[in-house]
Scaffold this active site. Sequence first.
Site, mmCIF file in Angstrom:
data_model
loop_
_atom_site.group_PDB
_atom_site.id
_atom_site.type_symbol
_atom_site.label_atom_id
_atom_site.label_comp_id
_atom_site.label_asym_id
_atom_site.label_seq_id
_atom_site.Cartn_x
_atom_site.Cartn_y
_atom_site.Cartn_z
ATOM 1 N N SER A 226 -0.197 -18.845 9.363
ATOM 2 C CA SER A 226 -1.389 -18.012 9.513
ATOM 3 C C SER A 226 -2.415 -18.678 10.424
ATOM 4 O O SER A 226 -2.724 -19.865 10.264
ATOM 5 C CB SER A 226 -2.011 -17.760 8.135
ATOM 6 O OG SER A 226 -3.239 -17.075 8.236
ATOM 7 N N LYS A 353 -12.390 2.528 11.815
ATOM 8 C CA LYS A 353 -13.263 1.980 12.864
ATOM 9 C C LYS A 353 -13.196 2.891 14.094
ATOM 10 O O LYS A 353 -13.899 3.878 14.174
ATOM 11 C CB LYS A 353 -12.891 0.534 13.159
ATOM 12 C CG LYS A 353 -13.204 -0.397 11.968
ATOM 13 C CD LYS A 353 -12.870 -1.832 12.244
ATOM 14 C CE LYS A 353 -13.355 -2.759 11.154
ATOM 15 N NZ LYS A 353 -12.788 -2.519 9.820
ATOM 16 N N THR A 382 -1.130 3.297 -5.583
ATOM 17 C CA THR A 382 -2.484 3.643 -5.147
ATOM 18 C C THR A 382 -2.556 5.127 -4.798
ATOM 19 O O THR A 382 -1.686 5.653 -4.111
ATOM 20 C CB THR A 382 -2.887 2.813 -3.911
ATOM 21 O OG1 THR A 382 -2.866 1.435 -4.251
ATOM 22 C CG2 THR A 382 -4.292 3.179 -3.461
ATOM 23 N N THR A 383 -3.598 5.787 -5.290
ATOM 24 C CA THR A 383 -3.809 7.196 -4.951
ATOM 25 C C THR A 383 -3.883 7.353 -3.443
ATOM 26 O O THR A 383 -4.599 6.612 -2.765
ATOM 27 C CB THR A 383 -5.119 7.704 -5.587
ATOM 28 O OG1 THR A 383 -4.993 7.624 -7.006
ATOM 29 C CG2 THR A 383 -5.405 9.139 -5.182
#
Length: 564
Positions: A226, A353, A382-383
């Site tokens: 990373s 964005k 997740t909804t």
Amino acid sequence: METLARTSMNVCPFVKAHTADGLRKLAHDHGLLAMAQHCPVMGPALRAERHYSTATKPAHARAEGVAVAAAKVSRSVDNPVELDGFKTNEKPFNYDAAVSEQLEAKRKDHSYRYFNNINRLANEFPKAHRAREDDKVMVWCSNDYLGMSKNQQVYETMVKTMQKYGVGSGGTRNIAGHNRHAINLETEVAALHKKEAALVFTSCFVANDSVLTLFGKRFPNGVIFSDELNHASMIVGIKNARIKKHLFKHNDMKHLEQLLSMYPKSTPKLIAFESVYSMCGSVSPIEKICDLAEKYGALTFLDEVHAVGMYGPHGAGVAEHLDFDAHLKAGIASPSYKTVMSRVDLITGTLGKSFGVVGGYVAGSCNLMDWIRSFAPGFIFTTTLPPAVMAGLATSIRIVRRNIEDRVNQQKNVRYVKKQFANLGIPVIPNPSHIIPLLIGNPTDCKKASDILLNKHKIYVQAINFPSVPRGTERLRITPSPHHGKEISDQLIAAVEDVWKSLGLKRVSDWEAFGGHCGVGSANHESVVPLWTDDQIKLTNADLNPNVIGPVFKQLEVSSGIRL
């Protein structure tokens, strides 16, 4: 208590007469303490008054009755209370004091965050009003980079869809069902990045966290590499992956290769990095990272959050921009050779964005997308986004793809503002992107500068302090849009000059005398060439391939699950 219990196991006939399962059953039925009163060892100890206690370490706690008994203890700390035959002076943990202490520490180290009441006005973009509607300010730090949040066509699409399908999705795809809006949006995202498939999440934070976490869960012997400046969403995902990780110095390919070479090519690896780093505006060497990934057998994970919409002829990001002419000529088709964008395995981006609404996504091969769809809890549980949101986003992507003039006008405004600041000696951290970070270098002055701009000049630019940036590198972060023209820009430049004079802030020459900082005033800092060339900012919508106007895409099978 534990010492008594161990002694009792050796000498107590009651304990010796019961199996471990029998003792567990007594604990479960809340009878263990009562029976222990008859134990020759435990009984006297339990009947004695206890004036203090030490909590049992969680790793050694075994009796379920302990939790039940503890729940009966009074919250009062003034007087001992009786608990099944004995008294205790144990006090509950003071949560309010601990929380207050942590908040006070955050205030003292100047990392406490203040949120401003900013209400952006669609019909007066880039203006907003504060708490009072007549108190208007000019917004200069929004990530609504192209102003698509106010686009009339997107707005009308969302209203029309909402009237027909309602305001919510009803739950996860697995429970509430799949819909055409999700399929259409994922098809548009995949086409934008010229990938086989894509998946849409509620945010790119969730997308990054979900994918990186999944890599660790499914490849427990893998390694993640990373960049040290990666976004918090990637940091969280890498932590949640719970596998070996290495941080490489920002954009340092020698360091990255040194780390990669420590492992056999057969070891599962993933390199996580961004295209545009939003706090400093630097741009990653994507092509070189792809070279290293192929050499050492690693997947590439590219976050294009602060680049989609603004780079490349169609707004697919920096990876597309690096083969600008080929993608410009091909339009929605793929060029005849392997491009930088096609070499990247996983591309994530935001829909909140440059595309102006909300959400995030990941794009890649059909196989990888089906793998994420099938195993990532962040996607499965997740909804999903509401139909109106997804319909608006699909429309937004189509508009952004065919409107290169917005990208060009943004770059022209960025160049103008950077040039004027350079003329005044205002310290802009050098970078080739659209980000304009003004170096201040301490949190107190940074907050003061932001407040003066807001309260005196009616200009909103949020102060950026730790932990968003390292201590000592505090800054104001300015992001021009295509709608921040010369007149508005001149007002900003005059206001910033006033702030620098009022607070006596360091200019480029001061940082130069100091030896340079964050690239400002550094003698060895190379000149930064903008990503957009002089020829590219002369392009108009007429220069795009006609196939970007109203394209028809084959809908993705992976969005619903691949049928064998």
